[in-house]
Design a protein around this motif. Sequence first.
Motif, PDB file in Angstrom:
ATOM      1  N   ILE A   1       0.862  -1.186   0.000  1.00  0.00           N
ATOM      2  CA  ILE A   1       0.000   0.000   0.000  1.00  0.00           C
ATOM      3  C   ILE A   1       0.897   1.233   0.000  1.00  0.00           C
ATOM      4  N   GLU A   2       0.980   1.879  -1.137  1.00  0.00           N
ATOM      5  CA  GLU A   2       1.928   2.997  -1.301  1.00  0.00           C
ATOM      6  C   GLU A   2       1.470   3.856  -2.471  1.00  0.00           C
ATOM      7  N   ASP A   3       1.327   5.166  -2.253  1.00  0.00           N
ATOM      8  CA  ASP A   3       0.880   6.049  -3.334  1.00  0.00           C
ATOM      9  C   ASP A   3       2.049   6.600  -4.164  1.00  0.00           C
ATOM     10  N   ASP A   4       3.251   6.518  -3.614  1.00  0.00           N
ATOM     11  CA  ASP A   4       4.426   7.036  -4.305  1.00  0.00           C
ATOM     12  C   ASP A   4       4.886   5.971  -5.333  1.00  0.00           C
TER      13      ASP A   4
ATOM     14  N   LEU B   1       2.615  -1.037   4.514  1.00  0.00           N
ATOM     15  CA  LEU B   1       1.706   0.107   4.500  1.00  0.00           C
ATOM     16  C   LEU B   1       2.432   1.436   4.671  1.00  0.00           C
ATOM     17  N   ASP B   2       2.282   2.302   3.681  1.00  0.00           N
ATOM     18  CA  ASP B   2       2.801   3.672   3.782  1.00  0.00           C
ATOM     19  C   ASP B   2       1.859   4.450   4.701  1.00  0.00           C
ATOM     20  N   LEU B   3       2.416   5.227   5.621  1.00  0.00           N
ATOM     21  CA  LEU B   3       1.542   5.968   6.554  1.00  0.00           C
ATOM     22  C   LEU B   3       0.912   7.207   5.928  1.00  0.00           C
ATOM     23  N   GLY B   4       1.619   7.811   4.957  1.00  0.00           N
ATOM     24  CA  GLY B   4       1.083   9.032   4.344  1.00  0.00           C
ATOM     25  C   GLY B   4       0.342   8.728   3.054  1.00  0.00           C
ATOM     26  N   LEU B   5      -0.955   8.418   3.159  1.00  0.00           N
ATOM     27  CA  LEU B   5      -1.758   8.075   1.982  1.00  0.00           C
ATOM     28  C   LEU B   5      -2.629   9.271   1.572  1.00  0.00           C
TER      29      LEU B   5
ATOM     30  N   THR C   1      11.800   2.811   7.842  1.00  0.00           N
ATOM     31  CA  THR C   1      11.841   4.255   7.642  1.00  0.00           C
ATOM     32  C   THR C   1      12.420   4.560   6.272  1.00  0.00           C
ATOM     33  N   LYS C   2      11.716   5.424   5.517  1.00  0.00           N
ATOM     34  CA  LYS C   2      12.226   5.850   4.203  1.00  0.00           C
ATOM     35  C   LYS C   2      13.354   6.852   4.405  1.00  0.00           C
ATOM     36  N   PRO C   3      14.412   6.833   3.620  1.00  0.00           N
ATOM     37  CA  PRO C   3      14.669   5.843   2.580  1.00  0.00           C
ATOM     38  C   PRO C   3      15.176   4.539   3.196  1.00  0.00           C
TER      39      PRO C   3
HETATM   40 CA    CA Z   1       2.841   8.486   0.679  1.00  0.00          CA
END
Ligand code: CA
Length: 232
Positions: free
Chosen positions: A9-12, A53-57, A102-104
């Motif tokens: 789950i990632e919008d980027d 899961l990406d937290l910033g969706l 944690t990204k990156p």
């Molecule tokens: Ca995001």
Amino acid sequence: MNNAVVLVIEDDVPVRNLIITTLKTHDYKFLAAENGAEAIMMASSHNPDVVFLDLGLPDMDGTDVIRQIRSWSNMPIIVISARSDDTDKIEALDAGADDYLTKPFSVEELLARLRVTIRRLSLMNSESSDQSVYKNGKLTIDYSAGVACFGGEELKLTSMEYKLLCLLSRNTGKVLTHTYITQNIWGRSWDNDIASLRVFMTTLRKKIEPEADSPKYIQTHVGIGYRMLKVD
Ligand code: CA
């Protein structure tokens, strides 16, 4: 369990492609979603083995996705957060996430987290036949007898150390936050409880970690909490 199905789950788009390519290269099956609503729908209809899961969706906070999934499933959720702020990770872990990246992040790190989670899954499955005895490396805990042994020798634990060891072992592979641990052990989470937790953790480790400088069983997540690792 290399046939594990992973829901990403990632919008980027570049990050999503990186994760998907990594999974493909290592023979994992995958599903992908780019927003929270789609993710919740896919999680319920496909029942994946692991979720990244990406937290910033774009449509909702990732922590709300965790809460929704947790209302009906214990599927492992590994949070991916661009934010270096620990409070987001802690909130996600307290909402029921199992681990975080944690990204990156590097591809190796991603795969390592996935392996830890899959081992946790297979451990849970193998334990379902016998829930009363826990085995991990040299550590064994007979929950019904209330006895913990290390290398065959009974451990002399205080009741607090034993409670702590049981809580960590029952959640092997999962990062437990300071708040989660103190609430489970003391029923509350005040600053001085977290300070006491550090003390109990130090005395517990002296009894089960052969090398104090490189703990094998209990991993520290600075500012976040602790995790019991599966040891060979
Ligand atoms: Ca995001």
